[in-house]
Design a protein around this motif. Sequence first.
Motif, mmCIF file in Angstrom:
data_model
loop_
_atom_site.group_PDB
_atom_site.id
_atom_site.type_symbol
_atom_site.label_atom_id
_atom_site.label_comp_id
_atom_site.label_asym_id
_atom_site.label_seq_id
_atom_site.Cartn_x
_atom_site.Cartn_y
_atom_site.Cartn_z
ATOM 1 N N SER A 131 -1.438 1.090 0.226
ATOM 2 C CA SER A 131 -2.122 -0.142 -0.175
ATOM 3 C C SER A 131 -3.399 0.139 -0.964
ATOM 4 N N ALA A 175 -2.087 -1.824 -6.151
ATOM 5 C CA ALA A 175 -0.780 -1.545 -5.554
ATOM 6 C C ALA A 175 0.060 -2.823 -5.515
ATOM 7 N N VAL A 187 4.858 -1.398 -0.839
ATOM 8 C CA VAL A 187 3.470 -1.028 -0.567
ATOM 9 C C VAL A 187 3.295 -0.994 0.942
#
Length: 261
Positions: A131, A175, A187
């Motif tokens: 992330s 992300a 993610v």
Amino acid sequence: MGSFLLFEKNGPVVTLTMNQPELRNVLTGNSAVEDFVDACSRIACDPTVRAVILTAAGTVFCAGGNLKDMRRYSEEKVDPITISDEYRRGIQRLTLALYNLEVPVIAAVNGGAIGAGCDLACMCDIRIAASSAYFAESFVKVGIVPGDGGAWLLPRVVGQSWAAEMSFTGDPISAQEALDCGLVSRVVPGEELLEVANKLVQRIVSNPGPALRMTKRLLREGQHMRLESLLELSATYQALAHKTSEHEEAVAAFLEKRHRA
């Protein structure tokens, strides 16, 4: 392997870890190119390998080219022909070696993937991002172009419009934005990244090795072949697949389970 790339083989899975976090895992001015080329050659020669995970130590996946190393082109007045040759003998060898690997490659992107680092992720088949990761096709920010094939790789991953936006602005995307444009397929929290990558790779390597290699080859060829040509190649590969012991064992196991049911 060399000092840049760690090579670890666990059964049918090879994990490659870029290991110069103090230099943000840059790909030039060090042994990165030779390490990648050697690792890919080693994998290609080992039929027991069925998949690869590429990741990095530290908080940055890969910062691309070493800007300090690039300065010598102007400071030492290196001529353009020499610079072109250095790209051909350098980073472009890495591109060809990694992109042309016959086994599936998962990029587990743990942090920033910048410039050639973004393109490095695009050389892989599947991208999973922490992330905290971000991606930037940032060459234009420092007045250069993607010298590693990024202009070919990125549009094939995210499409022309996203590739143009990323390449013309050089701005990073998060992300989540990478997930939205298809640059990554998922993610996950950073602490779960390698666990998720390993679970996925186990699902991949549970399948027959010859079929995995031929399937990847067809996916690659399908990017630029006419349908008729790909169908012909598929027929040839299918004939080979039907004659593998792995296919015979898989069919027998399936039929036996169905018969027992």
